[in-house]
Design an enzyme around this catalytic site. Structure first.
Site, mmCIF file in Angstrom:
data_model
loop_
_atom_site.group_PDB
_atom_site.id
_atom_site.type_symbol
_atom_site.label_atom_id
_atom_site.label_comp_id
_atom_site.label_asym_id
_atom_site.label_seq_id
_atom_site.Cartn_x
_atom_site.Cartn_y
_atom_site.Cartn_z
ATOM 1 N N GLY A 80 1.171 -1.333 0.192
ATOM 2 C CA GLY A 80 -0.244 0.123 0.024
ATOM 3 C C GLY A 80 0.597 1.081 -0.142
ATOM 4 O O GLY A 80 2.045 1.346 0.484
ATOM 5 N N SER A 81 -0.075 2.480 0.176
ATOM 6 C CA SER A 81 0.480 3.519 -0.045
ATOM 7 C C SER A 81 -0.137 4.516 1.109
ATOM 8 O O SER A 81 -1.226 4.453 1.520
ATOM 9 C CB SER A 81 0.515 4.809 -1.479
ATOM 10 O OG SER A 81 1.174 3.782 -2.234
ATOM 11 N N GLY A 82 1.136 5.550 2.236
ATOM 12 C CA GLY A 82 0.369 5.848 3.346
ATOM 13 C C GLY A 82 0.814 7.647 2.794
ATOM 14 O O GLY A 82 0.498 7.815 0.970
ATOM 15 N N SER A 83 0.070 8.393 3.548
ATOM 16 C CA SER A 83 -0.139 9.679 3.429
ATOM 17 C C SER A 83 1.612 10.495 2.108
ATOM 18 O O SER A 83 1.117 11.307 1.736
ATOM 19 C CB SER A 83 -0.525 10.728 4.167
ATOM 20 O OG SER A 83 0.348 10.569 5.237
ATOM 21 N N GLU A 86 5.883 4.355 0.698
ATOM 22 C CA GLU A 86 5.283 3.548 0.524
ATOM 23 C C GLU A 86 5.443 2.620 1.428
ATOM 24 O O GLU A 86 6.250 2.485 2.204
ATOM 25 C CB GLU A 86 5.995 3.255 -0.851
ATOM 26 C CG GLU A 86 5.119 3.698 -1.974
ATOM 27 C CD GLU A 86 5.903 3.143 -3.600
ATOM 28 O OE1 GLU A 86 6.923 2.229 -3.613
ATOM 29 O OE2 GLU A 86 5.248 3.652 -4.643
ATOM 30 N N LYS A 115 7.616 0.997 6.088
ATOM 31 C CA LYS A 115 7.121 2.394 4.944
ATOM 32 C C LYS A 115 8.688 2.481 4.821
ATOM 33 O O LYS A 115 9.661 3.022 5.567
ATOM 34 C CB LYS A 115 6.655 2.820 6.710
ATOM 35 C CG LYS A 115 5.735 4.295 5.251
ATOM 36 C CD LYS A 115 5.079 5.184 5.852
ATOM 37 C CE LYS A 115 4.021 5.644 5.423
ATOM 38 N NZ LYS A 115 2.815 6.426 6.385
ATOM 39 N N ASP A 151 -5.900 13.269 9.830
ATOM 40 C CA ASP A 151 -6.192 12.419 8.340
ATOM 41 C C ASP A 151 -7.238 11.101 9.017
ATOM 42 O O ASP A 151 -6.590 10.453 8.521
ATOM 43 C CB ASP A 151 -5.545 11.898 7.695
ATOM 44 C CG ASP A 151 -5.507 11.525 6.174
ATOM 45 O OD1 ASP A 151 -6.459 11.776 5.907
ATOM 46 O OD2 ASP A 151 -4.284 11.050 5.907
#
Length: 332
Positions: A18-21, A24, A40, A133
């Site tokens: 996945g990807s965060g704010s 990756e 991360k 967020d």
């Protein structure tokens, strides 16, 4: 020959998950223990590096250990061209589970999640931090024995809202650009007001209605630019009354949103009141805290369906074999 990618000589990097704010996220393995981890990565050259801040927030939140619903930071440092942070690997996000369940959750599941989500934000706020967020992608379920725990992740946009020692609150400001995810951010965030505790809680209110309704009235709005889209979302959010948003659902959801929207900038929210709203509704509906969520039932149902399909296939194969055996019995 494949090259094994390692971090801190302790962790092996696997597939991207996945990807965060910012950056990756990869699945990884603790080489010493064999335990799965999440890794991360963020490029060192990125314009606004966030990983060091995020690691610091996780460490503040986990100080003293034994914290429920916050992953542990296992490693943080620089590896070549990347800033790296390694944390506990968790289960699927609430967004993933929402999709898995047909993009609507039952009242029982939503209420079991609501109390935990409010408790996580209450804990984060108690450490002088606001998340900024709030969205279903940033709430994950645990794994194994902790599979019923809700975790909050991704502190890439988090901020201290007060001095941890003196509790001096940050000043009220206007003209701020939107920070967070437009779909779930508060009306005050849309109109440029500095975020505080109230905004995280308003975001949770929108997530709960998203789960119950299946979508929010300001989803899918078309626009030519990001700014135009944000403006359209803001306008629809402000013109959709809480009563309209929560129509046909228990009054507690409207009460929750009306309360969070009524808070002033520096107000300390009454988290106990908000949790009690949903706990009393849960009891009144006759539910029990058994941690049987919608996805638990769907997995059981799907497993049973697969079992029945396998059984039918085996029966058909047996019948075909018997038929061919009978044909073999007839003399030519």
């Amino acid at each position: 020959m494949s090259v094994e990618l390692r971090v801190g000589n302790r962790f092996r990097i696997g597939q991207k998950i996945g990807s965060g704010s910012f950056g990756e996220i990869f699945r990884g393995t603790n080489i010493q223990t064999g335990d799965p981890v999440a890794i991360k990565l963020e490029q060192v050259k990125t314009r606004h590096p966030q990983l060091a801040f995020e690691a610091r927030f996780y460490r503040v939140l986990n100080a003293g250990g034994g914290v429920v619903g916050i992953p542990n930071v296992l490693y943080h440092g620089v590896e070549g061209e990347f800033n790296v942070m390694v944390i506990d690997l968790l289960g699927p996000s609430l967004e993933d589970l929402f999709s898995f369940c047909g993009r609507r959750l039952s009242l029982k599941t939503t209420l079991m999640l609501a109390e935990q989500m409010i408790a996580r934000i209450e804990f984060v706020h108690s450490k002088s931090i606001i998340h900024r967020d709030i969205k279903p992608d940033n709430f994950l379920m645990g794994t194994g024995k902790k599979g019923h725990h809700v975790y909050i992740i991704d502190f890439g946009l988090a901020k201290k809202y007060r001095d941890a020692r003196t509790h001096q609150h940050i000043p009220y400001k206007e003209g701020k650009s939107l920070t967070g995810t437009a779909r779930y951010c508060s009306i005050n965030t849309h109109i440029g007001i500095e975020q505080s505790r109230r905004d995280d809680l308003e975001g949770i209110g929108y997530i709960l209605m998203y789960f119950l309704r299946g979508s929010l009235p300001w989803q899918g709005l078309k626009a030519h630019t990001k700014q135009e889209k944000y403006a359209r979302i803001s306008d629809r959010k402000q013109t959709t009354s809480v009563e309209t948003l929560c129509r046909s659902f228990p009054a507690e959801f409207a009460a929750y949103l009306n309360y969070t929207r009524s808070l002033h900038f520096e107000d300390k929210p009454d988290y106990s009141y908000l949790k009690r709203l949903f706990r009393e509704l849960f009891v009144r509906e006759g539910y029990h805290v058994d941690y049987v969520f919608d996805w638990t039932l769907k997995r059981i149902h799907d497993t049973l369906q697969e079992g029945r399909a396998d059984q039918q296939q085996q029966q058909q194969q047996q019948q075909q074999r018997r038929g061919s055996e009978k044909e073999d019995e007839h003399p030519v």
